[in-house]
Design a protein around this motif. Structure first.
Motif, mmCIF file in Angstrom:
data_model
loop_
_atom_site.group_PDB
_atom_site.id
_atom_site.type_symbol
_atom_site.label_atom_id
_atom_site.label_comp_id
_atom_site.label_asym_id
_atom_site.label_seq_id
_atom_site.Cartn_x
_atom_site.Cartn_y
_atom_site.Cartn_z
ATOM 1 N N GLY A 35 -14.992 -9.275 3.429
ATOM 2 C CA GLY A 35 -15.034 -7.911 3.951
ATOM 3 C C GLY A 35 -13.714 -7.389 4.462
ATOM 4 N N ASN A 36 -12.702 -8.243 4.557
ATOM 5 C CA ASN A 36 -11.400 -7.785 5.020
ATOM 6 C C ASN A 36 -10.777 -6.835 4.006
ATOM 7 O OD1 ASN A 36 -11.398 -9.215 7.435
ATOM 8 N ND2 ASN A 36 -10.587 -11.064 6.475
ATOM 9 N N GLU A 37 -10.092 -5.816 4.519
ATOM 10 C CA GLU A 37 -9.481 -4.806 3.660
ATOM 11 C C GLU A 37 -7.965 -4.981 3.650
ATOM 12 O OE1 GLU A 37 -9.140 0.112 3.334
ATOM 13 O OE2 GLU A 37 -10.274 -0.845 4.943
ATOM 14 N N LYS A 38 -7.360 -4.831 2.490
ATOM 15 C CA LYS A 38 -5.910 -4.888 2.352
ATOM 16 C C LYS A 38 -5.433 -3.620 1.658
ATOM 17 C CE LYS A 38 -1.630 -6.167 1.927
ATOM 18 N NZ LYS A 38 -0.719 -5.981 3.064
ATOM 19 N N GLN A 39 -4.693 -2.796 2.391
ATOM 20 C CA GLN A 39 -4.146 -1.586 1.787
ATOM 21 C C GLN A 39 -2.968 -1.953 0.900
ATOM 22 O OE1 GLN A 39 -3.608 2.170 4.091
ATOM 23 N NE2 GLN A 39 -1.453 1.896 3.616
ATOM 24 N N LEU A 40 -3.025 -1.535 -0.365
ATOM 25 C CA LEU A 40 -1.978 -1.883 -1.311
ATOM 26 C C LEU A 40 -0.850 -0.860 -1.309
ATOM 27 C CD1 LEU A 40 -4.236 -3.083 -4.252
ATOM 28 C CD2 LEU A 40 -3.178 -4.446 -2.451
ATOM 29 N N PHE A 41 -1.194 0.411 -1.440
ATOM 30 C CA PHE A 41 -0.186 1.462 -1.347
ATOM 31 C C PHE A 41 -0.880 2.800 -1.167
ATOM 32 C CE2 PHE A 41 -1.158 1.089 -5.851
ATOM 33 C CZ PHE A 41 -1.257 2.399 -6.281
ATOM 34 N N ILE A 42 -0.096 3.824 -0.852
ATOM 35 C CA ILE A 42 -0.611 5.181 -0.692
ATOM 36 C C ILE A 42 0.001 6.051 -1.775
ATOM 37 C CG2 ILE A 42 -0.657 7.224 0.794
ATOM 38 C CD1 ILE A 42 -0.713 5.332 3.187
ATOM 39 N N SER A 99 6.644 0.550 -12.494
ATOM 40 C CA SER A 99 7.678 -0.353 -11.966
ATOM 41 C C SER A 99 7.856 -0.167 -10.466
ATOM 42 C CB SER A 99 9.003 -0.115 -12.691
ATOM 43 O OG SER A 99 8.900 -0.422 -14.063
ATOM 44 N N ARG A 100 7.833 1.085 -9.999
ATOM 45 C CA ARG A 100 7.978 1.334 -8.561
ATOM 46 C C ARG A 100 6.827 0.697 -7.788
ATOM 47 N NH1 ARG A 100 10.251 6.496 -9.952
ATOM 48 N NH2 ARG A 100 8.196 7.480 -9.927
ATOM 49 N N LYS A 101 5.608 0.837 -8.304
ATOM 50 C CA LYS A 101 4.466 0.240 -7.615
ATOM 51 C C LYS A 101 4.555 -1.286 -7.635
ATOM 52 C CE LYS A 101 1.397 2.764 -9.829
ATOM 53 N NZ LYS A 101 0.111 3.323 -10.309
ATOM 54 N N ASN A 102 5.012 -1.834 -8.743
ATOM 55 C CA ASN A 102 5.178 -3.282 -8.813
ATOM 56 C C ASN A 102 6.184 -3.779 -7.779
ATOM 57 O OD1 ASN A 102 3.340 -3.618 -10.865
ATOM 58 N ND2 ASN A 102 4.851 -3.625 -12.514
ATOM 59 N N MET A 103 7.241 -3.012 -7.556
ATOM 60 C CA MET A 103 8.234 -3.391 -6.547
ATOM 61 C C MET A 103 7.626 -3.365 -5.148
ATOM 62 S SD MET A 103 10.995 -4.276 -8.030
ATOM 63 C CE MET A 103 12.149 -4.276 -6.652
ATOM 64 N N VAL A 104 6.790 -2.353 -4.869
ATOM 65 C CA VAL A 104 6.120 -2.269 -3.573
ATOM 66 C C VAL A 104 5.206 -3.472 -3.363
ATOM 67 C CG1 VAL A 104 4.414 -0.966 -2.221
ATOM 68 C CG2 VAL A 104 6.238 0.243 -3.417
ATOM 69 N N LEU A 105 4.416 -3.787 -4.392
ATOM 70 C CA LEU A 105 3.495 -4.910 -4.286
ATOM 71 C C LEU A 105 4.241 -6.244 -4.164
ATOM 72 C CD1 LEU A 105 0.841 -3.799 -6.928
ATOM 73 C CD2 LEU A 105 0.684 -3.642 -4.440
ATOM 74 N N LEU A 106 5.357 -6.375 -4.897
ATOM 75 C CA LEU A 106 6.160 -7.589 -4.810
ATOM 76 C C LEU A 106 6.711 -7.763 -3.407
ATOM 77 C CD1 LEU A 106 7.565 -10.025 -6.091
ATOM 78 C CD2 LEU A 106 9.407 -8.500 -6.814
ATOM 79 N N GLN A 108 5.376 -6.689 -0.663
ATOM 80 C CA GLN A 108 4.275 -7.101 0.203
ATOM 81 C C GLN A 108 3.992 -8.587 0.063
ATOM 82 O OE1 GLN A 108 0.818 -4.721 -0.470
ATOM 83 N NE2 GLN A 108 1.798 -2.801 0.109
ATOM 84 N N VAL A 109 3.990 -9.063 -1.167
ATOM 85 C CA VAL A 109 3.740 -10.491 -1.409
ATOM 86 C C VAL A 109 4.812 -11.335 -0.736
ATOM 87 C CG1 VAL A 109 3.710 -12.291 -3.183
ATOM 88 C CG2 VAL A 109 2.460 -10.157 -3.551
#
Length: 207
Positions: A35-42, A99-106, A108-109
């Motif tokens: 049930g935990n939520e993780k915001q990925l991006f806006i 690519s921009r979203k991938n950079m944001v997610l990277l 975060q990781v």
């Protein structure tokens, strides 16, 4: 028009449409089994979302929720794919967005991995200082030679991650190296990190 808190699609929904934000903000968020939520991006004005799962032919890996009243364009993925075949500039812009979203997610990781690494590395250093430590006026000298790679092997992390954490520990004055030996200068702070506290705070990190 989407009202605030409207769910545009749920996690695991079929991927049929690609979306572009005309106005407002859309939160892309993932829910874990507990049930935990993780915001990925806006996604804000001009941002595209939903295209990656369409491209791969997979269900939605996350949900999309309007943070505020928003307007969103929706297009069947087949139409976008057809337009991309004809228009190289459109194809390039779509790839830039992905690519921009991938950079944001990277990023975060990397942040999550580094935070977890702090605790595990601190635990290793605490154990080494207890087994091989010699208390002195400047701190606890660890009387055994080891490398960043040795620590990386112990905690199943990369050498680069360990090196980055050691740099932070030295910058915080928790650890130092002298004549080939590591010294724990602030053992009480190292113990706090080993227990899950965060660098730069005086309270335990939230899990």
């Amino acid at each position: 028009m989407l009202k605030k808190n409207t769910v545009l699609f749920q996690q695991a929904d079929p991927s049929c449409f690609v979306y572009v934000v005309k106005s407002g903000r859309i939160r892309i968020t993932s829910f874990e089994g507990d049930g935990n939520e993780k915001q990925l991006f806006i996604a804000e004005k001009g941002a595209m979302f939903g295209e990656s799962s369409c491209l791969m032919g997979l269900p939605r890996p996350a949900a999309a929720v309007a943070i505020v009243d928003s307007q969103v364009y929706a297009a069947p993925y087949e139409r976008l794919e057809e337009a991309m075949r004809r228009d190289f500039e459109l194809c390039r812009r779509v790839m830039q967005m992905i690519s921009r979203k991938n950079m944001v997610l990277l990023h975060q990781v990397m942040e999550l991995s580094l935070a977890d690494a702090f605790q595990r590395i601190a635990q290793v250093l605490v154990n080494l200082s207890r087994q091989y430590g010699a208390p002195e006026r400047e701190g606890i000298r660890i009387n055994i030679r080891f490398t960043h790679q040795d620590v990386a092997n112990l905690i199943h992390a990369s050498r680069v991650t360990v090196s980055n954490v050691f740099q932070v520990l030295m910058g915080e004055g928790i650890l130092k190296k002298c004549e080939g030996r590591f010294w724990v200068v602030r053992p009480e702070r190292l113990q706090e990190l080993a227990e899950g506290w965060s660098i730069g705070t005086s309270s335990p990190a939230k899990k």
